[in-house]
Design an enzyme around this catalytic site. Structure first.
Site, PDB file in Angstrom:
ATOM      1  N   ARG A  61       0.204  34.743   9.138  1.00 33.46           N
ATOM      2  CA  ARG A  61      -0.376  35.367  10.342  1.00 33.46           C
ATOM      3  C   ARG A  61      -1.381  34.441  11.007  1.00 33.46           C
ATOM      4  O   ARG A  61      -1.623  34.520  12.208  1.00 33.46           O
ATOM      5  CB  ARG A  61      -1.001  36.717   9.981  1.00 33.46           C
ATOM      6  CG  ARG A  61      -1.443  37.419  11.206  1.00 33.46           C
ATOM      7  CD  ARG A  61      -1.810  38.891  11.194  1.00 33.46           C
ATOM      8  NE  ARG A  61      -1.900  39.673  10.006  1.00 33.46           N
ATOM      9  CZ  ARG A  61      -2.975  39.737   9.206  1.00 33.46           C
ATOM     10  NH1 ARG A  61      -4.045  39.009   9.461  1.00 33.46           N
ATOM     11  NH2 ARG A  61      -2.949  40.521   8.154  1.00 33.46           N
ATOM     12  N   TYR A 114      -8.873  41.170  36.825  1.00 34.01           N
ATOM     13  CA  TYR A 114      -7.526  41.709  36.614  1.00 34.01           C
ATOM     14  C   TYR A 114      -7.637  43.201  36.254  1.00 34.01           C
ATOM     15  O   TYR A 114      -8.457  43.570  35.393  1.00 34.01           O
ATOM     16  CB  TYR A 114      -6.948  40.903  35.453  1.00 34.01           C
ATOM     17  CG  TYR A 114      -5.571  41.217  34.981  1.00 34.01           C
ATOM     18  CD1 TYR A 114      -4.475  41.140  35.836  1.00 34.01           C
ATOM     19  CD2 TYR A 114      -5.350  41.548  33.649  1.00 34.01           C
ATOM     20  CE1 TYR A 114      -3.202  41.394  35.357  1.00 34.01           C
ATOM     21  CE2 TYR A 114      -4.075  41.787  33.163  1.00 34.01           C
ATOM     22  CZ  TYR A 114      -3.007  41.715  34.037  1.00 34.01           C
ATOM     23  OH  TYR A 114      -1.748  41.961  33.559  1.00 34.01           O
ATOM     24  N   ASP A 187     -11.543  34.595  32.694  1.00 33.15           N
ATOM     25  CA  ASP A 187     -10.083  34.648  32.705  1.00 33.15           C
ATOM     26  C   ASP A 187      -9.637  33.487  33.583  1.00 33.15           C
ATOM     27  O   ASP A 187      -9.785  33.516  34.807  1.00 33.15           O
ATOM     28  CB  ASP A 187      -9.618  35.996  33.267  1.00 33.15           C
ATOM     29  CG  ASP A 187      -8.108  36.154  33.200  1.00 33.15           C
ATOM     30  OD1 ASP A 187      -7.396  35.129  33.288  1.00 33.15           O
ATOM     31  OD2 ASP A 187      -7.633  37.298  33.076  1.00 33.15           O
ATOM     32  N   LYS A 212       1.836  33.322  32.055  1.00 28.86           N
ATOM     33  CA  LYS A 212       2.054  32.977  33.449  1.00 28.86           C
ATOM     34  C   LYS A 212       2.552  31.528  33.552  1.00 28.86           C
ATOM     35  O   LYS A 212       3.705  31.283  33.324  1.00 28.86           O
ATOM     36  CB  LYS A 212       0.774  33.241  34.247  1.00 28.86           C
ATOM     37  CG  LYS A 212       0.261  34.694  34.075  1.00 28.86           C
ATOM     38  CD  LYS A 212       1.170  35.719  34.715  1.00 28.86           C
ATOM     39  CE  LYS A 212       0.898  37.153  34.277  1.00 28.86           C
ATOM     40  NZ  LYS A 212      -0.440  37.640  34.522  1.00 28.86           N
TER      41      LYS A 212
END
Ligand SMILES: *Cc1c(COP(=O)(O)O)cnc(C)c1O
Length: 396
Positions: A61, A114, A187, A212
């Site tokens: 993980r 956002y 961000d 993105k």
């Protein structure tokens, strides 16, 4: 035949055992251009004493070869001490905020963040006892810092603002915040690790939706948070460990593949977007172009100072008109798809007004807002498509 430690032939194993143990570990790998896509939850150690060795990797993980290679690449791009990966961009935002805040703290959030970031702040953070206050993204750095109280621990930024493209004085806010002992996070999905370097400008944590531009093909989710200071990085890493987030090695490999062409793609997206924005500014149906890379547009001076170039994303406001005319504009588009997200190879458009109603501070727009992502299609076709949409808008 295999021998035991005394040189006696080992008895042949039963089929069920052979099936489990045949061809397990990889041994030495030859070197390829990219990292191996190492899949694994279990990490085998050589000696029992290593099982509880916190200094070594003991569980998949935490990320294996492909994730480590992606982190190293992002560290280099962002100028970071280290990077954490998350299963989506939104998980990266949530992960950073949860790692850096606790009950009783206050976070100042740019009003242009956002929309899902706002949802996280308004619901989850408030439910967990964090005070959330929004500030005007058009305010100068001093005015933002004037809102800091003794409880303020973090300032959450996004620049250019989601949908409305306000450019914040990020270096100014970061410098004044650090003088007050307040952390800053941004961000940086627009900057994609290339166009803007938040950590170089004094920001503590740079978050990206790799979904993105880094992914670049609208088919992957992942997020990252990179930190300059090892102590801040440690808090992010502890957060990832505590929340149990993992990023898949296959997706990490695809993100690395995306990075290889990121600069070329951004150059094309950016130059087409600015050309389309300049063209749109001259169209009578358009009241304003929200594209800070365009000379004369709002935010251009700060953009010019801090960014090395534009991406393919910008907004326009149409002339004041009923919603049906805005929908007619979008429905007439054929090169542009209608859909959320951006950063892929294709052109996309959405109308934004339903998302703006949540803002605390009015954004002073001159008409209905449409966000455009200019893809890698030929510019002439993009512009012809926009003209076709504007004709439908004018007729509606
Ligand atoms: C898309 C986006 C995100 C979220 O990324 P996901 O991978 O879709 O969760 C975060 N911030 C910005 C600015 C985005 O555009």
């Amino acid at each position: 035949m295999a021998e035991d430690s005394q040189g006696r032939p080992k008895p042949r194993r039963r089929a069920a055992t052979q099936l489990i143990h045949a061809a397990s570990g990889p041994g030495e790998l030859v070197r390829t251009v990219g990292p191996p896509v190492q899949r694994g939850s279990t990490v085998l150690v050589d000696r029992a004493a290593q099982l509880y060795d916190n200094a070594s990797l003991t569980y998949g993980r935490q990320g294996l070869a492909a994730q480590a290679a992606l982190c190293a690449a992002l560290d280099e791009l962002e100028g970071a001490a280290g990077t954490c990966l998350y299963p989506s961009g939104m998980a990266a935002v949530a992960g950073a905020l949860l790692a850096l805040l606790k009950a009783g703290d206050e976070v100042l959030v740019a009003d242009c963040v956002y929309a899902p970031t706002r949802r996280l702040c308004d619901h989850l953070l408030r439910r967990y006892g964090v005070e959330v206050r929004y500030f005007d993204p058009c305010a100068d750095a001093e005015a933002v810092i004037a809102q800091v109280t003794s409880a303020t621990r973090l300032i959450m930024l996004e620049s250019p603002g989601s949908l409305t493209f306000e450019v914040l004085d990020v270096p100014g806010i970061a410098r004044l915040a650090s003088e007050r002992g307040v952390l800053t996070a941004i961000d940086n999905t627009y900057g994609a690790g290339l166009l803007f370097k938040p950590l170089d400008h004094g920001v503590d944590v740079s978050i990206q939706a790799l979904t993105k531009y880094v992914g670049g093909h609208s088919d992957l989710f992942m997020g990252s948070a990179s930190a300059r200071d090892p102590a801040v990085l440690r808090r992010l890493q502890d957060g990832v460990l505590q929340m149990g987030w993992a990023a898949s090695p296959d997706d990490a490999y695809q993100m690395l593949r995306g990075l290889r062409t990121l600069a070329l793609r951004l150059e094309h997206h950016g130059s087409s977007a600015v050309a389309a924005a300049a063209w749109l500014r001259d169209q009578p149906e358009v009241s304003e172009v929200l594209c800070p890379a365009l000379p004369g547009a709002r935010g251009h001076d700060l953009f010019q100072r801090d960014f090395s170039g534009p991406c393919g994303l910008f907004g326009i406001t149409l002339s004041p008109a009923p919603q049906s005319a805005v929908l007619a504009f979008l429905d007439a588009l054929e090169v542009f798809g209608l859909g959320f997200s951006w950063g892929g190879f294709e052109s996309l458009a959405i109308h934004c007004d339903p998302q703006l109603s949540h803002r605390t501070i009015p954004c002073g727009l001159k008409g209905p807002l449409v966000r455009l992502h200019v893809g890698l299609e030929a510019l002439d076709d993009v512009i012809a498509d926009l003209r076709q949409g504007l004709d439908a808008f004018a007729r509606a």
